[in-house]
Design an enzyme around this catalytic site. Structure first.
Site, PDB file in Angstrom:
ATOM      1  N   LYS A 194      22.887  32.695 -22.801  1.00  0.00           N
ATOM      2  CA  LYS A 194      22.446  33.751 -22.099  1.00  0.00           C
ATOM      3  C   LYS A 194      21.584  34.704 -22.916  1.00  0.00           C
ATOM      4  CE  LYS A 194      24.478  37.578 -19.200  1.00  0.00           C
ATOM      5  NZ  LYS A 194      25.294  37.710 -17.982  1.00  0.00           N
ATOM      6  N   ARG A 210      29.014  27.570 -12.444  1.00  0.00           N
ATOM      7  CA  ARG A 210      28.826  26.835 -13.768  1.00  0.00           C
ATOM      8  C   ARG A 210      28.685  25.503 -13.431  1.00  0.00           C
ATOM      9  NH1 ARG A 210      34.191  28.578 -13.367  1.00  0.00           N
ATOM     10  NH2 ARG A 210      35.660  27.139 -13.607  1.00  0.00           N
ATOM     11  N   ARG A 231      28.050  42.286 -14.414  1.00  0.00           N
ATOM     12  CA  ARG A 231      28.554  41.793 -12.887  1.00  0.00           C
ATOM     13  C   ARG A 231      30.234  41.739 -13.160  1.00  0.00           C
ATOM     14  NH1 ARG A 231      27.516  37.093 -11.245  1.00  0.00           N
ATOM     15  NH2 ARG A 231      27.750  37.175  -8.950  1.00  0.00           N
TER      16      ARG A 231
HETATM   17  C1  BTN Z   1      25.595  40.556 -16.470  1.00  0.00           C
HETATM   18  O1  BTN Z   1      25.009  39.695 -16.820  1.00  0.00           O
HETATM   19  O2  BTN Z   1      26.750  40.786 -16.093  1.00  0.00           O
HETATM   20  C2  BTN Z   1      24.501  42.170 -16.102  1.00  0.00           C
HETATM   21  C3  BTN Z   1      24.476  42.748 -17.615  1.00  0.00           C
HETATM   22  C4  BTN Z   1      23.707  44.145 -17.375  1.00  0.00           C
HETATM   23  C5  BTN Z   1      23.686  44.958 -18.532  1.00  0.00           C
HETATM   24  C6  BTN Z   1      22.854  46.167 -18.158  1.00  0.00           C
HETATM   25  S1  BTN Z   1      22.602  46.939 -19.866  1.00  0.00           S
HETATM   26  C7  BTN Z   1      21.889  48.182 -19.082  1.00  0.00           C
HETATM   27  C8  BTN Z   1      22.346  48.498 -17.770  1.00  0.00           C
HETATM   28  N1  BTN Z   1      23.525  49.444 -17.897  1.00  0.00           N
HETATM   29  C9  BTN Z   1      24.592  49.068 -17.647  1.00  0.00           C
HETATM   30  O3  BTN Z   1      25.650  49.597 -17.578  1.00  0.00           O
HETATM   31  N2  BTN Z   1      24.574  47.556 -17.459  1.00  0.00           N
HETATM   32  C10 BTN Z   1      23.128  47.321 -17.130  1.00  0.00           C
END
Ligand code: BTN
Length: 270
Positions: free
Chosen positions: A131, A263, A66
Site C-alpha cells: 500500500k 484480498r 476505511r
Molecule cells: C484507508 O486506506 O483506509 C483510507 C485512509 C485514508 C486516510 C486519510 S489521511 C487524511 C484523511 N483524514 C483522515 O482522517 N483520513 C484520511
C-alpha cells in the site's frame, strides 16, 4: 512562526508555485496537528467552505481509514490531506468518487515517474502489492453533492513500523522519488482537478477504462469478506457504476461499496 511545534512545516507558497494556474482552484491550509483532516473539512463544509478547500496536517491524532481503521501519519513520513469538492446539480453524483480519486492518484504517480502503480477496489493505491496510499471519501451529511476526499500517501516508512505493517506498505522514497512534499501535493491536486472535472462531466463511465487498466486483481482469484459477505471467485473488474464484479461458483456477484475487504484468495497472486 514557521518551524515551531505549532505550525506546519509545509511551504504553502511552494505548493501554489508548483500548481501554477491551477492554484486558483484550491485554497490550501496546513496545520502541524489535528484530529483528522477529514473531520475538520466536514465541519468547514457545514459552514460553507468553498470547493477546492484543502487541509494538510503534518500529524493526525485521530486519523481515520476505511472500515473503522486508524490511519497513522507522522511529519515527513506521510502526506496527509483532505480536499472539499462540491459537485454542481448538473454533474454526476459522487457515488463512485473513491475509485475516481484512485485514478487521479495513479496518474499523479505517473507524473512523478513512478511506474507500476496499481489500484485495489475500492480505494487503495498499491505498488508491487504494497500500500502506497489510502483514500477515504465522506459525503457532507445532508448534502450528497459535497464530498470530502481524504488522502494518506506514504512518503517513506518510519523505521519503527511493526514488521507486518512494513511488509504490506511502501513509501515513495523507496520508489526513487526525490520530490518534496510540496511537489507531491501540487502534482496530486493538479491530477485531482483534471480527473474530477472528467468525473463531473461524464460520471465514472468516463474513468472506468483508466481504472481497469490499473486494476491489481483483474482476473485473479479473490476473497471478499465483511458486511455479511464471504465469497471466493474470479475478479472480473468493475461495472459502469464502479461496482466490483466477482464470478463465484453460485453466479456473478456485484459488490456495491460497503465495508467489505478484498484480498487474493489463498494460493493466488498478487
Ligand atoms: C484507508 O486506506 O483506509 C483510507 C485512509 C485514508 C486516510 C486519510 S489521511 C487524511 C484523511 N483524514 C483522515 O482522517 N483520513 C484520511
Amino acid at each position: 512562526m514557521a518551524g515551531t511545534l505549532y505550525e506546519s512545516s509545509l511551504d504553502i507558497a511552494a505548493v501554489a508555485a508548483a500548481l501554477g494556474k491551477l492554484a486558483r482552484r484550491f485554497d490550501v491550509d496546513a496545520v502541524a496537528e489535528c484530529d483528522s483532516t477529514n473531520s475538520r473539512l466536514l465541519t468547514l463544509a457545514e459552514t460553507g467552505a468553498a470547493s477546492g478547500s484543502v487541509l494538510v496536517s503534518d500529524r493526525q491524532t485521530a486519523g481515520r481509514g476505511r472500515r473503522g481503521h486508524t490511519w497513522h501519519s507522522a511529519p515527513d513520513d506521510s502526506l496527509t490531506f483532505s480536499v472539499l469538492w462540491r459537485f454542481g446539480p448538473e454533474s454526476s453524483a459522487p457515488t463512485a468518487l473513491s475509485l475516481a480519486v484512485g485514478v487521479a492518484l495513479a496518474d499523479a504517480m505517473d507524473n512523478l515517474r513512478i511506474d507500476g502503480v496499481a489500484l485495489k477496489w475500492p480505494n487503495d493505491v498499491l505498488h508491487a502489492g504494497r500500500k502506497l496510499a489510502g483514500i477515504l471519501v465522506e459525503l457532507q451529511p445532508g448534502n450528497t453533492r459535497s464530498a470530502v476526499i481524504g488522502v494518506g500517501l506514504n512518503l517513506r516508512l518510519p523505521e519503527n513500523l511493526p514488521a507486518d505493517v512494513a511488509q504490506t506498505a511502501i513509501g515513495l522514497d523507496s520508489l526513487g522519488s526525490r520530490a518534496s512534499r510540496e511537489e507531491v501535493l501540487a502534482i496530486t491536486l493538479a491530477s485531482l482537478a483534471r480527473t474530477l472535472d472528467n468525473y463531473a462531466a461524464g460520471g465514472f463511465a468516463a474513468l472506468r477504462a483508466a481504472w481497469l487498466s490499473r486494476h491489481a486483481f483483474q482476473n485473479q482469484s479473490v476473497r471478499i469478506t465483511g458486511d455479511g459477505v464471504d465469497s471466493v471467485g474470479t475478479c472480473l473488474g468493475i461495472d459502469q457504476d464502479g461496482a466490483l464484479l466477482v464470478a463465484t461458483a453460485s453466479g456473478l456477484k456485484k459488490i456495491i461499496g460497503g465495508e467489505v475487504s478484498l484480498r487474493a484468495a489463498a494460493g493466488a497472486l498478487p
